[in-house]
Design a protein around this motif. Sequence first.
Motif, mmCIF file in Angstrom:
data_model
loop_
_atom_site.group_PDB
_atom_site.id
_atom_site.type_symbol
_atom_site.label_atom_id
_atom_site.label_comp_id
_atom_site.label_asym_id
_atom_site.label_seq_id
_atom_site.Cartn_x
_atom_site.Cartn_y
_atom_site.Cartn_z
ATOM 1 N N ALA A 5 8.359 -7.537 -22.380
ATOM 2 C CA ALA A 5 7.969 -8.949 -22.474
ATOM 3 C C ALA A 5 8.249 -9.664 -21.161
ATOM 4 O O ALA A 5 9.032 -9.200 -20.339
ATOM 5 N N ALA A 6 7.604 -10.802 -21.023
ATOM 6 C CA ALA A 6 7.942 -11.728 -19.945
ATOM 7 C C ALA A 6 8.708 -12.868 -20.589
ATOM 8 O O ALA A 6 8.344 -13.351 -21.661
ATOM 9 N N TYR A 7 9.793 -13.281 -19.944
ATOM 10 C CA TYR A 7 10.584 -14.406 -20.450
ATOM 11 C C TYR A 7 10.137 -15.672 -19.732
ATOM 12 O O TYR A 7 10.033 -15.699 -18.506
ATOM 13 N N PHE A 8 9.887 -16.729 -20.499
ATOM 14 C CA PHE A 8 9.405 -18.010 -19.996
ATOM 15 C C PHE A 8 10.519 -19.036 -20.142
ATOM 16 O O PHE A 8 11.082 -19.197 -21.224
ATOM 17 N N GLY A 9 10.850 -19.726 -19.056
ATOM 18 C CA GLY A 9 11.898 -20.729 -19.132
ATOM 19 C C GLY A 9 11.789 -21.741 -18.013
ATOM 20 O O GLY A 9 10.847 -21.728 -17.220
ATOM 21 N N MET A 10 12.773 -22.618 -17.938
ATOM 22 C CA MET A 10 12.870 -23.671 -16.921
ATOM 23 C C MET A 10 11.558 -24.460 -16.792
ATOM 24 O O MET A 10 11.168 -24.914 -15.727
ATOM 25 N N PHE A 11 10.892 -24.643 -17.910
ATOM 26 C CA PHE A 11 9.602 -25.322 -17.968
ATOM 27 C C PHE A 11 9.834 -26.819 -17.853
ATOM 28 O O PHE A 11 10.504 -27.415 -18.693
ATOM 29 N N SER A 12 9.284 -27.418 -16.824
ATOM 30 C CA SER A 12 9.515 -28.841 -16.562
ATOM 31 C C SER A 12 8.242 -29.501 -16.063
ATOM 32 O O SER A 12 7.559 -28.955 -15.201
#
Length: 178
Positions: A87-94
């Motif tokens: 999987a790809a991890y998605f974060g720090m979305f701003s």
Amino acid sequence: MQPVQSEPAFRAAGPADVPAVVALVESAYRGEASRAGWTTEADLLDGQRTDEAGVAEVVARQGSVVLLAEADGALLACCHLERRTGAAYFGMFSVRPALQGGGIGRSVLERAERHAREEWGIDRMEMTVIEQRADLIAWYERRGYVRTGEFEPFPYGDERFGVPLRPDLRFERLVKAL
């Protein structure tokens, strides 16, 4: 900030972008400025959301990219993608608070999914979201993400991630097949 006059351009962040990324993330999640948008965590957490050392580390890490969305010379939004097993991890979305709700976030999420699928050959995206963020979880569900019922504890006592304002915070894992 004035409305965006052109479609955002996307690029990977480099070391020189770290201060601007930190400022954007902080403005989207913490303090009074974050209340201009709907993604604020100001009622759940105080303190910082991230810092320059943390952002610099993910910018430099192998199998990791911080995607920036820019238009008319301004940083509008960002996200962090990390290549993991399966999987790809998605974060720090701003997204800049004054621009939230205008479609930029959707464009960033779509670009991140495309990057994971086309650049890395990954067919699954995952993320963790604070369980109490019902509106945000619903936004992701409308974009095809599914709640897994899997939880991770909030890192209480580690002020690098904020100062909790309540004792029951935890993260829920969401996933989407790409």
